[in-house]
Design a protein around this motif. Structure first.
Motif, PDB file in Angstrom:
ATOM      1  N   GLN A  79      13.867  22.457  58.390  1.00  0.00           N
ATOM      2  CA  GLN A  79      14.596  21.557  57.507  1.00  0.00           C
ATOM      3  C   GLN A  79      15.792  22.327  56.941  1.00  0.00           C
ATOM      4  OE1 GLN A  79      10.944  20.805  55.049  1.00  0.00           O
ATOM      5  NE2 GLN A  79      11.649  18.693  55.155  1.00  0.00           N
ATOM      6  N   LEU A  80      16.987  21.720  56.998  1.00  0.00           N
ATOM      7  CA  LEU A  80      18.192  22.392  56.525  1.00  0.00           C
ATOM      8  C   LEU A  80      18.784  21.661  55.321  1.00  0.00           C
ATOM      9  CD1 LEU A  80      20.437  24.543  56.821  1.00  0.00           C
ATOM     10  CD2 LEU A  80      21.599  22.963  58.395  1.00  0.00           C
ATOM     11  N   ALA A  81      18.973  22.407  54.240  1.00  0.00           N
ATOM     12  CA  ALA A  81      19.647  21.884  53.054  1.00  0.00           C
ATOM     13  C   ALA A  81      20.591  22.973  52.553  1.00  0.00           C
ATOM     14  CB  ALA A  81      18.628  21.496  51.983  1.00  0.00           C
ATOM     15  N   GLY A  82      21.314  22.704  51.475  1.00  0.00           N
ATOM     16  CA  GLY A  82      22.221  23.729  50.983  1.00  0.00           C
ATOM     17  C   GLY A  82      22.934  23.314  49.722  1.00  0.00           C
ATOM     18  N   ILE A  83      23.929  24.112  49.358  1.00  0.00           N
ATOM     19  CA  ILE A  83      24.738  23.833  48.178  1.00  0.00           C
ATOM     20  C   ILE A  83      26.206  23.817  48.579  1.00  0.00           C
ATOM     21  CG2 ILE A  83      24.726  26.290  47.507  1.00  0.00           C
ATOM     22  CD1 ILE A  83      24.935  25.206  44.554  1.00  0.00           C
TER      23      ILE A  83
ATOM     24  N   VAL B 162      29.574  15.422  53.961  1.00  0.00           N
ATOM     25  CA  VAL B 162      28.757  14.217  53.722  1.00  0.00           C
ATOM     26  C   VAL B 162      28.554  13.457  55.034  1.00  0.00           C
ATOM     27  CG1 VAL B 162      28.671  11.985  52.540  1.00  0.00           C
ATOM     28  CG2 VAL B 162      29.431  14.027  51.300  1.00  0.00           C
ATOM     29  N   ALA B 163      29.600  13.373  55.853  1.00  0.00           N
ATOM     30  CA  ALA B 163      29.470  12.712  57.159  1.00  0.00           C
ATOM     31  C   ALA B 163      28.445  13.429  58.032  1.00  0.00           C
ATOM     32  CB  ALA B 163      30.834  12.664  57.858  1.00  0.00           C
ATOM     33  N   ALA B 164      28.402  14.765  57.943  1.00  0.00           N
ATOM     34  CA  ALA B 164      27.406  15.545  58.694  1.00  0.00           C
ATOM     35  C   ALA B 164      26.005  15.208  58.211  1.00  0.00           C
ATOM     36  CB  ALA B 164      27.687  17.037  58.543  1.00  0.00           C
TER      37      ALA B 164
ATOM     38  N   GLY C  29      22.721  13.326  60.221  1.00  0.00           N
ATOM     39  CA  GLY C  29      21.434  13.974  60.388  1.00  0.00           C
ATOM     40  C   GLY C  29      21.497  15.475  60.602  1.00  0.00           C
ATOM     41  N   LEU C  30      22.652  16.103  60.362  1.00  0.00           N
ATOM     42  CA  LEU C  30      22.778  17.538  60.588  1.00  0.00           C
ATOM     43  C   LEU C  30      22.245  18.361  59.428  1.00  0.00           C
ATOM     44  CD1 LEU C  30      26.325  17.699  62.234  1.00  0.00           C
ATOM     45  CD2 LEU C  30      24.103  17.368  63.303  1.00  0.00           C
ATOM     46  N   VAL C  31      22.218  17.774  58.249  1.00  0.00           N
ATOM     47  CA  VAL C  31      21.663  18.437  57.071  1.00  0.00           C
ATOM     48  C   VAL C  31      20.946  17.355  56.268  1.00  0.00           C
ATOM     49  CG1 VAL C  31      23.861  18.162  55.818  1.00  0.00           C
ATOM     50  CG2 VAL C  31      22.223  19.854  55.038  1.00  0.00           C
TER      51      VAL C  31
ATOM     52  N   ASP D 173      18.303   8.520  57.211  1.00  0.00           N
ATOM     53  CA  ASP D 173      18.622   7.373  58.062  1.00  0.00           C
ATOM     54  C   ASP D 173      20.062   6.908  57.894  1.00  0.00           C
ATOM     55  OD1 ASP D 173      15.947   7.376  58.953  1.00  0.00           O
ATOM     56  OD2 ASP D 173      15.326   6.109  57.276  1.00  0.00           O
ATOM     57  N   GLY D 174      20.982   7.867  57.781  1.00  0.00           N
ATOM     58  CA  GLY D 174      22.393   7.528  57.695  1.00  0.00           C
ATOM     59  C   GLY D 174      22.882   7.112  56.327  1.00  0.00           C
TER      60      GLY D 174
END
Length: 280
Positions: free
Chosen positions: A16-20, A62-64, A68-70, A107-108
């Motif tokens: 799972q990828l998240a970030g700041i 935000v588009a990424a 579903g990239l993050v 989900d987009g």
């Protein structure tokens, strides 16, 4: 007897990828916090810093997320208001201030939330437990994003906010956004303050001797943990609340939103003080 093997944090293709996201973001302690939690819980995931150059760069991020990239982001200056505006739905906490420090992608779609108020409450409960916010007069130093983010929760708790800012025009604009519990003030408001919060990125030049003996002084910045502003307040015998406690307080709901589970038990304050090389 051979030493116990050191636990390695494994990241796989299912991570799972998240970030700041912020600009600048290199100073942020959030990657230290969240990756420590991921390792302590043996959770397959990573939390990364993102530094979009500008508003267009943040829009791309935000588009990424929508693609579903993050799966989620914490958001810091200067993108909190843009984060709120980019969302399809927003929590009451985010709507109260028109800013968000959490974006969740699913989900987009984009959901915005704010845990800054939770961070303020956590810090005050931990370090100034005798302060009652209902009916309290809070002098807020600054009229930028940090002031906006913290004000909503204080208003909800029944406090009256007085904004003291070098640019009166900016203070008036923020007060107009936040509603009737907020007004613009000058240093004449200090003697009635129950709580003074520094929401500036620099040490404020105010006369702490004007404060009453029971006043509480808080600083939203945490490098150093005991800022010159807090040190001056302590020298006067006032109760102080540091920005590290606020950071820790807002991190738990952030992790829960971004990784869809509560964080594992960990002494974050000790971990962060060691990271910073401080003993406060």
């Amino acid at each position: 007897m051979s030493p116990s093997p050191v636990h390695q944090h494994r990241i796989t293709g299912a991570a799972q990828l998240a970030g700041i996201a912020g600009q600048p973001v290199a100073h942020s302690l959030s990657p230290v916090i969240h990756n420590a939690w991921l390792q302590a819980g043996n959770i397959d995931g990573a939390y990364m810093p993102f530094a979009p150059r500008d508003a267009a760069g943040f829009e791309t991020l935000v588009a990424a997320g929508r693609a579903g990239l993050v799966q989620g982001l914490n958001v810091t200056a200067p993108f909190k208001e843009q984060a709120f505006a980019s969302a399809d739905e927003a929590s009451a906490a985010a709507r109260a201030t028109g800013s968000a420090n959490i974006l969740v992608f699913e989900d987009g779609r984009v959901r915005a939330d704010s845990s800054d108020g939770v961070g303020v409450f956590y810090a005050l409960a931990e370090q100034a437990p005798e302060l009652a916010l209902k009916g309290a007069v809070v002098v807020l130093l600054g009229a930028g994003g940090a002031a906006r983010a913290g004000a909503g929760a204080l208003i909800e708790a029944g406090a009256e906010i007085r904004i003291l800012n070098r640019s009166r025009e900016r203070a008036e604009a923020l007060a107009a956004d936040l509603g009737p519990a907020v007004s613009v003030a000058d240093e004449a408001a200090l003697p009635e303050a129950d709580l003074v919060i520094n929401a500036l990125s620099v040490s404020p030049a105010i006369d702490l001797s004007a404060l009453k003996p029971g006043a509480v002084v808080m600083d939203m910045t945490y490098k150093p943990v005991v800022t010159p502003f807090l040190a001056a307040a302590r020298a006067r015998g006032l109760t102080t609340v540091d920005g590290l406690a606020m950071l820790i307080g807002q991190a738990t709901p952030s992790f829960t939103a971004l990784f869809r589970r509560p964080p594992p038990p960990l002494d974050l304050r000790a971990l962060l003080l060691a990271h910073l090389g401080e003993t406060a």
